[in-house]
Design an enzyme around this catalytic site. Structure first.
Site, PDB file in Angstrom:
ATOM      1  N   GLY A 163       0.822  -1.201   0.000  1.00  0.00           N
ATOM      2  CA  GLY A 163       0.000   0.000   0.000  1.00  0.00           C
ATOM      3  C   GLY A 163       0.855   1.249   0.000  1.00  0.00           C
ATOM      4  CD  GLN A 214       3.429   5.965   2.452  1.00  0.00           C
ATOM      5  OE1 GLN A 214       2.473   5.446   1.900  1.00  0.00           O
ATOM      6  NE2 GLN A 214       4.349   5.262   3.091  1.00  0.00           N
ATOM      7  CB  CYS A 262       5.364   2.225   7.580  1.00  0.00           C
ATOM      8  SG  CYS A 262       4.944   3.723   6.686  1.00  0.00           S
ATOM      9  CG  LEU A 263       6.555   1.043   1.529  1.00  0.00           C
ATOM     10  CD1 LEU A 263       5.726   1.386   0.303  1.00  0.00           C
ATOM     11  CD2 LEU A 263       7.691   0.116   1.163  1.00  0.00           C
ATOM     12  CG  HIS A 318      -0.358   1.412   7.316  1.00  0.00           C
ATOM     13  ND1 HIS A 318       0.572   0.963   8.230  1.00  0.00           N
ATOM     14  CD2 HIS A 318       0.336   2.226   6.470  1.00  0.00           C
ATOM     15  CE1 HIS A 318       1.758   1.481   7.940  1.00  0.00           C
ATOM     16  NE2 HIS A 318       1.641   2.247   6.864  1.00  0.00           N
ATOM     17  CD  GLU A 319      -0.997   2.999   2.797  1.00  0.00           C
ATOM     18  OE1 GLU A 319      -0.551   4.158   2.763  1.00  0.00           O
ATOM     19  OE2 GLU A 319      -0.251   2.013   2.904  1.00  0.00           O
ATOM     20  CG  HIS A 360       0.641   6.990   5.757  1.00  0.00           C
ATOM     21  ND1 HIS A 360       1.842   7.467   6.233  1.00  0.00           N
ATOM     22  CD2 HIS A 360       0.838   5.670   5.526  1.00  0.00           C
ATOM     23  CE1 HIS A 360       2.721   6.478   6.289  1.00  0.00           C
ATOM     24  NE2 HIS A 360       2.132   5.375   5.872  1.00  0.00           N
TER      25      HIS A 360
HETATM   26 NI    NI Z   1       2.949   3.454   5.730  1.00  0.00          NI
END
Ligand code: NI
Length: 169
Positions: free
Chosen positions: A46, A51, A91-92, A133-134, A137
């Site tokens: 995701g 991001q 998380c990226l 999660h997104e 963000h």
């Molecule tokens: Ni993330």
């Protein structure tokens, strides 16, 4: 179409609230295309617009082989959710850290597509977890904010050790 750099902690842009998308035009299509390319490049499940430096409410979720395919959610909102349980996340934008957070594993989501049309969808499993999660963000919240105080303390100590700044008590 481009693979963009993913913003990582402690960049303050990760803490901003993203704005609703109001214009569904060619520029939006390009942003979404970049989001697809970038997610594909990372191999993650995701990614959301903030991001990659775009403070807009756009998220993309693609959990391989889960039957949902790659799903785009513009201006997403959760209409209902199941009882939460602990799920392991990473998380990226926070490389190298994993931890258990509390998430629902079934959701009803409402969002808009690239044409601005509204839709509702029931999702479950990792796809549902990733949507939450997104969505976090988009509010400037990272999964590490949701870790237990004990896990946060351990991460802090580990970070202190790696930089040689840990203070003995
Ligand atoms: Ni993330």
């Amino acid at each position: 179409m481009a693979v963009l750099e993913i913003i990582e902690m402690p960049d303050e842009r990760l803490r901003e609230h993203s704005s609703p998308v109001t214009v569904f035009d060619e520029a939006l299509k390009e942003q979404v295309s970049d989001l697809f390319d970038t997610l594909q490049d990372t191999g993650g499940i995701g990614l959301c617009a903030p991001q990659i430096g775009i403070a807009q409410r756009i998220i993309l979720v693609h959990v391989p082989d889960d039957g949902y395919g790659a799903r785009l959610y513009i201006n997403p909102e959760i209409l209902s959710k199941s009882t939460p349980r602990f799920v392991e996340e990473s998380c990226l934008s926070v490389p190298g850290i994993e931890g258990n957070v509390v998430r629902a594993t079934r959701l009803k989501v409402r969002a808009q597509n690239l044409q601005g049309e509204s839709f509702e969808l029931n999702v479950d499993g990792m796809h549902a977890v990733c949507v939450q999660h997104e969505l976090d963000h988009l509010e400037g919240v990272l999964f590490i904010d949701r870790l237990s105080w004990f896990k946060k303390l351990r991460l802090k100590l580990a970070a202190g050790r790696s930089t040689g700044e840990a203070k003995a008590a």
